[in-house]
Scaffold this active site. Structure first.
Site, PDB file in Angstrom:
ATOM      1  CG  HIS A 183      -1.534   1.201   1.556  1.00  0.00           C
ATOM      2  ND1 HIS A 183      -2.832   1.598   0.571  1.00  0.00           N
ATOM      3  CD2 HIS A 183      -1.498   2.223   2.197  1.00  0.00           C
ATOM      4  CE1 HIS A 183      -3.232   2.549   1.011  1.00  0.00           C
ATOM      5  NE2 HIS A 183      -2.521   3.405   1.989  1.00  0.00           N
ATOM      6  CB  VAL A 184       3.573   2.429   2.241  1.00  0.00           C
ATOM      7  CG1 VAL A 184       4.805   1.394   2.217  1.00  0.00           C
ATOM      8  CG2 VAL A 184       4.068   3.811   2.596  1.00  0.00           C
TER       9      VAL A 184
END
Length: 1468
Positions: free
Chosen positions: A1071-1072
């Site tokens: 996600h990051v």
């Protein structure tokens, strides 16, 4: 380790056990020697660790061969017999000798019962104390004493091993008569015990012995020649089939041979007749083995040794078994014999084989008392899965381990006094007075010090007290400080306690207040006087220390066994008296830790560690005998041993506790500390000065410091009496001049020995070190080996003797391994030593896993071996600088195997170990990907070490902080407590090895120092943080480059951040990572610790970053340059553009099938999966889906049955709007309380069944309840912190965000993958990038540590995937056949906003977390299988991209080789 480990470490004698077990010694103490290629010539007193069998002379056909010949790897050495008492019925006195001073022992023996029995009269003259005879009979067929049935009056049985008969008194003499009628008893042995003085009388350190022989059969037993005993022993061995004897059996056989000869002589045979008979037997033996050439004995042994060495060297210097060693020696002799038979002379053979280099090597081996010492052992092939431990301790939470007690009236009284005083409490003390108590607090307010004393003693009480300007001093208090009514005395004063009543119901308390003011005193000694009786603190003065400063607030003790730690703090003043007190208190508390589980044991360990590191007082003016300390240690270690057997899940913490405590032992071992120092002083004429001061300290209270002091004296003597060496040894071990002066019996002087004393003192101090280490250094390697393999130490004069018997049942190879370790312990080439250490631990392991009477001795040996691995590894760092990768990997496997042997829950470590061995095989087979695979194993091993460190911190640090604050331990030492524990273990050594190997691997694998996840040129100010998570909601007002130590993968990137640089390893598709690319933030992993340190050092400076494909070029720029560059695209106000959400309405239907999916009813996730169905190639599977559309949540919330939940949400949303973000968690919890409307249940059931999906309710109501909870968790994830703050950043109206729920049947995946059809790291649209994990995909998209397998594939050649990295994720998620409920919000469809992954997808059943073994995973080890799977994944990605006509972000799984796609969305 001192050189004494090479001399006299383990004296294994061929005699019966002596006084420690109260059994007899034989007439022939001696030693056995080691095996061929490991053996030494016979020399009494040296280390003998190898497998043994029988007398040297036995092996040869001619019994007159030289003494150095070998039989089965062991010589039986002729020993010097000692004198025994020979009975003489004609004489009333068989022997008399001096016992002690003017006291004599007289023994008379006569026959009775027609010569078939014996009467022994024993008389001790001129002794007043009551004596006891500790005795038993000797039968040559039995190794233990025989206990006759006819016994003197008052005789008691002692441990079923011996008899104890009291002497009768006659004036100043003591008398005892014994009758022996048992024909199997050939002698009696005894010791005399003076019970009043606890003193043993012996025969020059041995048992007294009375030989029982009839009048006509008297001889001098000591005249039996030893060569005849050896020959007789050989004949017995030959008759029994030349068996492989244990050392114990060997001793028994030797003594049985002696007994047979004694019986022959007793029957009238002469020594000459016996010799003639044995010589005849010898001739028969020679005939029996007539195939051996007669000229064999002509070949000198030194030539045989050299020829055997040449053979051994040609064979690669293997580690031969004892049988093979023997064969090799015999083969060497045969080869030389063949040369002789061909006509060569011995001189010609010598010239031929004796060359300078070989002769030098062999002579060096002989100097070491070895024939051919192996340079390395031959390790066994082992299945590492046999190392697996899955013991997991109970969850870490507070438990009550000590029964809670109500505060006493005295305690409440003093608490009230302290609160009333208002000052800082400097010290609290608690003393037991029988069944009563005395409590003390010391306060300080505005420089004025006060002492409050209170007790519940009833009788009138006076305080006899003084003050001290230095510890131990009694000074009369100034009159101004004496309370009213005090009486001044010589160096003291006396003050009466006052009566008071306190509490409900009212209780009598006697109390006293003394105000010291600002006077310069450090403490207050005192005693109590009541009814004419003095009351002391266990025989010593009470003492109140003023020097203890105010303590840090202890906090609430969360995460600890608080009640136990409170009890420890309360008992600390008692524990400070001596080690005996501390160990006995610890023993009591260990029994209470069962309820507290691991936290209770953690508390005990922290306390013992504070003690071991001298954070606590060891002794406070209390005289205790060394044997009392060793007995207290023995009690504690016995309890820990019992816990180790019964609670395997706590073995690791129990080992840690044991490592802080000496072994202890029976009283004789401890008593030698006290006695032996006197003998050393007497023998070496050093009764004054430092040696006398040390002697006084030892008598008062011995401690682990004495081991260091003894070593300092040894080093001082070895340095030719250089006093600087003495101080260097002391100081390097934490003993300063001030510490020497702080002992109750201070050591004020330096050693000042004469040169003529050196040899004797060195010899005696090295022997004395064994006694000190036996008590204080259980985990010292020398001491631990001694205690397992056995040793004896003779008494001298009044000094007790000690016999430590070998641990029974040791593996046959272990003694040889320990000898190998001893021989190599100081060598610079540590690889062979590490092999020996780890192999020895592997041999020990089966014994440690089972119940054993001597388990703690085995544990101390194992702990010592473990510690030596760390020491050896650190010593070998320098040599590894020039080592090749394979050698470094091999060293890593040894250290990792060692760590796995010490760990309770070691599954991850074992799979790392298997991974390293697979990497070694790949390297040796020249596999192109070996370095890439080894890098993944290295990364996983680092993760395993990090997890272990975190677990230690979680378990130990709270206890260290809470107990440290209660005990006033230095704050800095408390803060680094767990860090120091980790540094002192082999995990730290392994971490250092990984750090050294990492750059080598990266270079071999062409990885560079960086992995670029989001290649964006930028500039900003450097800010260093520990965790990205801790700043994810922060807004930076200027362009910021974050250097974050930890990035897990699920974090948001803070506003104002232009770059994130980290040593952590988030997946490229986490996600990051997606967030960084979408936000045009530079994101990269740095593998080089030097580069990372340089970046951290530039905190606050403005840097320019320019990423390339494998590097990040950075440089400092001036502040003014930032405004003129295009390296940042931040807006002037630092905010992001606003996006708009459209509120969705409930369509009147609770559940819909995939054919009904529209943009008004579901999000893009659901619509895309429906679109793929029937359009992708047939070999790509698409799971069946249904959905709960937009508006269902709001509809359910509006139901009357959920009114309370709706009201709660309304209230919480209001608080949230006011900035009270803690309301997010309360909202989520409220959503989970929703009740399902019956219509929702019915519609969802109908849609699922009509679509061919299983309905959970068919398996029972509980299964539907699980499904409903999963649906609510998806809805509740709208209020996840990460999702909420993400919508705020882009100014989305959170109220307009609606959540549909996509329902799919879970495919129980072998593998899960994510594809980006345009390479996200390079932006190359011609290249597909994908990542693959074992099990479900949550470990790939969630915050699970480690990397996935990654590869790229050109769209022009989908059959040629290129592997970029192997997986390092330790955990895989697997699940039963089940349903998953996926979030599908309208916030995931917005262009320019990466809403995917913000909300939760929840399976109905909990996933199983499985620790992964990549060494058996076909995707890793089977190249064809890997190629097939990766190519299929690439082809599926390409097909879906063609279908949509744009780059796609695709998730899918692999099951039984088939590809399934579970969702796709546009690649951001």
């Amino acid at each position: 380790m001192s050189n004494t480990i090479r001399h006299g470490l383990l004296h294994q004698s061929l005699c019966r056990p002596t006084t420690a077990e109260h059994q007899s010694k034989t007439n022939s103490p001696g030693v056995s020697i080691n095996a061929l290629f490991q053996a030494s010539p016979a020399k009494q007193g040296t280390i003998q660790l190898s497998k043994s069998l029988i007398c040297t002379k036995f092996r040869e056909n001619n019994l007159k061969v030289p003494k150095t010949d070998i039989i089965k790897g062991r010589l039986m050495v002729a020993a010097v017999p000692r004198a025994v008492l020979t009975t003489d019925p004609a004489s009333e006195l068989s022997r008399k000798c001096n016992l002690d001073g003017n006291s004599e022992l007289k023994i008379g023996v006569s026959t009775h019962n027609q010569g078939k029995g014996f009467q022994i009269d024993i008389q001790v003259t001129n002794i007043c104390d009551s004596l006891v005879l500790h005795w038993g009979g000797v039968s040559y067929e039995k190794k233990d004493w025989v206990l006759p049935s006819c016994r003197p009056d008052g005789t008691n049985l002692y441990k079923n091993r011996a008899l104890r008969s009291p002497f009768s008194k006659s004036g100043s003499d003591s008398l005892l008569k014994i009758e022996i009628n048992d024909p199997q008893i050939q002698a009696i042995e005894f010791l005399i015990l003076d019970e009043a003085r606890n003193k043993w009388f012996k025969d020059n350190g041995d048992n007294f012995r009375v030989q029982l022989v009839g009048r006509d059969k008297q001889i001098a037993v000591e005249s039996v020649p030893e060569d005849l005993v050896q020959t007789q022993a050989y004949l017995r061995w030959e008759r029994k089939g030349k068996q492989m004897y244990t050392p114990e059996k060997e001793k028994e056989e030797y003594e049985a041979a002696r007994a047979e000869l004694l019986d022959e002589i007793a029957r009238g045979a002469s020594v000459e007749e016996i010799r003639a008979r044995l010589t005849k037997s010898d001739d028969k033996s020679t005939t029996k083995d007539s195939n051996v050439p007669k000229s064999k004995s002509k070949i000198p042994d030194d030539l045989v040794q050299i020829q055997a060495y040449i053979r051994w060297e040609k064979a690669g210097k293997p580690n031969y078994s004892p049988d093979l060693q023997l064969k090799e020696f015999e083969e060497a002799r045969k080869e030389l014999q063949a040369e002789l038979d061909k006509g060569s002379s011995l001189d010609e053979i010598r010239k031929k084989i004796v060359k300078g280099e070989i002769q030098t090597k062999v002579s060096k081996q002989l100097e070491k008392k070895r024939y051919f010492t192996v340079e390395r052992i031959q390790r066994k092939e082992r299945d590492f899965m046999q190392l697996l431990n899955k013991y997991t301790a109970k969850s870490v939470k507070e438990k009550v381990s000590v029964p809670p007690q109500s505060p006493t009236a005295v305690e409440l009284f003093l608490k009230a006094k302290g609160e009333q005083d208002g000052g800082t409490i400097l010290n609290k003390l608690f003393f037991k007075l029988g069944d009563k108590e005395l409590r003390v607090i010391v306060t300080k307010l505005s420089g004025q010090m006060k002492i409050y004393l209170a007790t519940d003693l009833k009788s009138p009480l006076a305080l006899h007290w003084a003050l001290s300007r230095k510890a131990g001093e009694w000074v009369t208090p100034p009159p101004s400080l004496m309370p009213q009514g005090s009486v001044s005395l010589d160096k003291a004063c006396e003050t009466q306690f006052a009566e008071s009543y306190y509490g409900e119901p009212s209780c009598q308390v006697q109390c006293l207040e003394i105000e010291i003011g600002e006077e310069n005193f450090v403490g207050m000694p005192f005693v109590l006087l009541s009814g004419g009786n003095w009351i002391k603190n266990s025989g010593s003065d009470f003492y109140i220390d003023f020097a203890i400063g105010p303590k840090k607030d202890a906090g609430d003790g969360k995460g600890t066994a608080k009640a136990l730690l409170d009890k420890i703090a309360e008992m600390e003043s008692e524990a400070q008296k001596s080690f005996m007190h501390r160990f006995n208190i610890a023993s009591d508390l260990v029994e209470w830790t069962k309820d507290a589980g691991e936290l209770g044991l953690a508390g005990i360990f922290v306390w013992m560690r504070f003690m071991a590191t001298r954070q606590l007082i060891w002794n406070k003016n209390y005289n205790v005998k060394p044997r009392e300390i060793s007995q207290a240690q023995d009690r504690l270690t016995d309890l820990l041993q019992t816990a180790y057997k019964s609670d395997p899940q706590y073995r690791e913490i129990l080992r840690m506790i044991l490592s802080t405590v000496g072994r202890g032992g029976e009283g004789d071992v401890g008593q030698r500390i006290r006695d032996e120092i006197l003998v050393i002083q007497s023998k070496n004429d050093c009764k004054g000065g430092m040696m006398e001061q040390w002697h006084q300290k030892l008598h008062n209270n011995t401690s682990p410091d004495d081991v260091v002091i003894c070593q300092a004296l040894i080093d001082y003597i070895k340095s030719d009496l250089d006093i600087n060496t003495y101080w260097k040894t002391l100081n390097s071990n934490g003993i300063t001049k001030e510490r020497l002066l702080s002992y109750d019996r201070a050591i004020r002087s330096e050693p000042d020995f004469r040169r003529d004393q050196k040899d004797g003192l060195l010899r005696d101090l090295e022997h004395y070190m064994r006694s000190l280490k036996a008590v204080h250094s259980g985990a010292d390697l020398e001491s631990a080996i001694s205690n397992c393999l056995g040793y004896s130490a003779q008494g001298q004069g009044f000094m007790v003797g000690v016999q430590i018997n070998p641990v029974p049942g040791l593996p046959s190879l272990l003694p040889g391994l320990l000898q190998f370790i001893v021989d190599h312990v100081e060598e610079k080439n540590v690889e062979p030593l590490l092999e020996g250490l780890v192999e020895a631990r592997e041999e020990l392991r089966p014994l440690l896993l089972n119940s054993h009477d001597r388990l703690k001795d085995l544990l101390f040996l194992d702990i010592a071996l473990d510690s030596m691995v760390r020491t050896a590894t650190e010593r070998g760092y320098e040599k590894l600088n020039d080592a090749g990768p394979e050698k470094i990997m091999y060293i890593i496997t040894l250290v990792l195997e060692n760590l796995a042997l010490s760990s309770d829950n070691n599954e991850d470590l074992v799979y790392c170990l298997k991974g390293w061995n697979h990497a070694l095989r790949m390297s040796r087979s020249r596999d192109d990907y070996w370095a890439l695979f080894a890098k993944s194993v290295l990364d996983r091993t680092r993760l395993a070490l990090s997890s272990k460190a975190e677990l230690y911190h979680q378990i130990l640090q709270p206890s260290a902080e809470y107990l440290g604050s209660l005990l006033g331990v230095d704050l800095q030492d408390v803060e680094i407590f767990t860090e120091e524990i980790i540094r002192s273990g082999s995990a730290a050594s392994l971490s250092q090895l990984l750090n050294r190997f990492d750059p080598i691997l990266r270079k071999k694998a062409n990885l560079g120092s960086w992995q670029i996840i989001s290649p964006v040129e930028t500039a900003g100010y450097v800010v260093v943080v520990d965790e990205l998570l801790s700043v994810q909601n922060k807004t930076y007002r200027q362009p910021t480059i974050l250097v974050a130590k930890i990035v897990k993968g699920e974090e948001e990137i803070p506003d104002g951040t232009v770059a994130v640089l980290t040593p952590d390893m988030p997946d490229v598709l986490s996600h990051v990572s997606v967030r960084a690319r979408n936000s045009k933030v530079c994101f990269a992993t740095c593998f080089d610790p030097n580069i990372l340190s340089d970046l951290q050092a530039k905190e606050g400076k403005l840097l320019s970053l320019k990423p390339t494909s494998a590097d990040v070029v950075y440089s400092e720029v001036k502040d003014g340059e930032l405004l003129n560059t295009s390296l940042t695209n931040m807006e002037e106000d630092g905010s992001s553009p606003s996006l708009t959400l459209v509120r969705k309405q409930f369509c009147g239907i609770y559940a819909i099938s995939s054919e009904e999916f529209t943009s008004e009813m579901v999000g893009a996730k659901s619509r895309n999966i429906a679109y793929l169905k029937g359009k992708v190639p047939s070999w790509v599977g698409i799971p069946t889906s249904v959905a709960l559309p937009f508006g269902v949540f709001e509809k359910v919330l509006s139901e009357s049955s959920n009114q309370a939940v709706a009201d709660t949400l309304q209230s919480m949303k209001k608080r949230l709007g006011e900035g009270e973000f803690s309301a997010l968690g309360e909202i989520r919890r409220a959503v989970l309380q929703l009740v399902a409307p019956p219509q929702l249940v019915q519609e969802l059931k109908s849609k699922m069944q009509s679509s061919g999906m299983p309905w959970p309710g068919d398996e029972g109501e509980q299964r539907w309840d699980q499904a409903w909870m999963a649906i609510k968790k998806v809805w509740a994830s709208k209020w996840n912190e990460r999702a909420y703050f993400s919508t705020r950043k882009v100014k989305l109206d959170h109220e307009y965000l609606c959540m549909a729920v996509l329902v799919q049947e879970i495919i129980n995946a072998d593998y899960a993958f994510v594809i980006h059809t345009t390479n996200p790291s390079s932006g190359d649209s011609s290249e597909i990038y994908a990542e693959v994990v074992r099990g479900l995909g949550e470990t790939l998209v969630g915050a699970y540590p480690g990397r996935a397998l990654s590869f790229v594939c050109k769209k022009s050649d989908l059959n040629s995937p290129k592997l970029l990295g192997y997986p390092s994720k330790p955990i895989g998620l697997f699940i039963r056949r089940s349903i998953i409920f996926r979030s599908d919000s309208n916030g995931e469809d917005l262009e320019g906003y990466a809403g995917a992954g913000l909300y939760d997808s929840v399976p109905m059943d909990e996933e199983d977390k499985i620790v992964l073994d990549y060494s058996s995973d076909p995707l890793i080890i089977d190249g064809d299988f890997r190629h097939s799977i990766l190519s299929s994944i690439a082809r599926a990605g390409s097909a879906i991209e063609e279908l949509y006509g744009s780059p796609q972000d695709i998730e899918g799984v692999v099951r039984d080789g088939k590809i399934y796609v579970v969702q796709t969305r546009p690649q951001m």
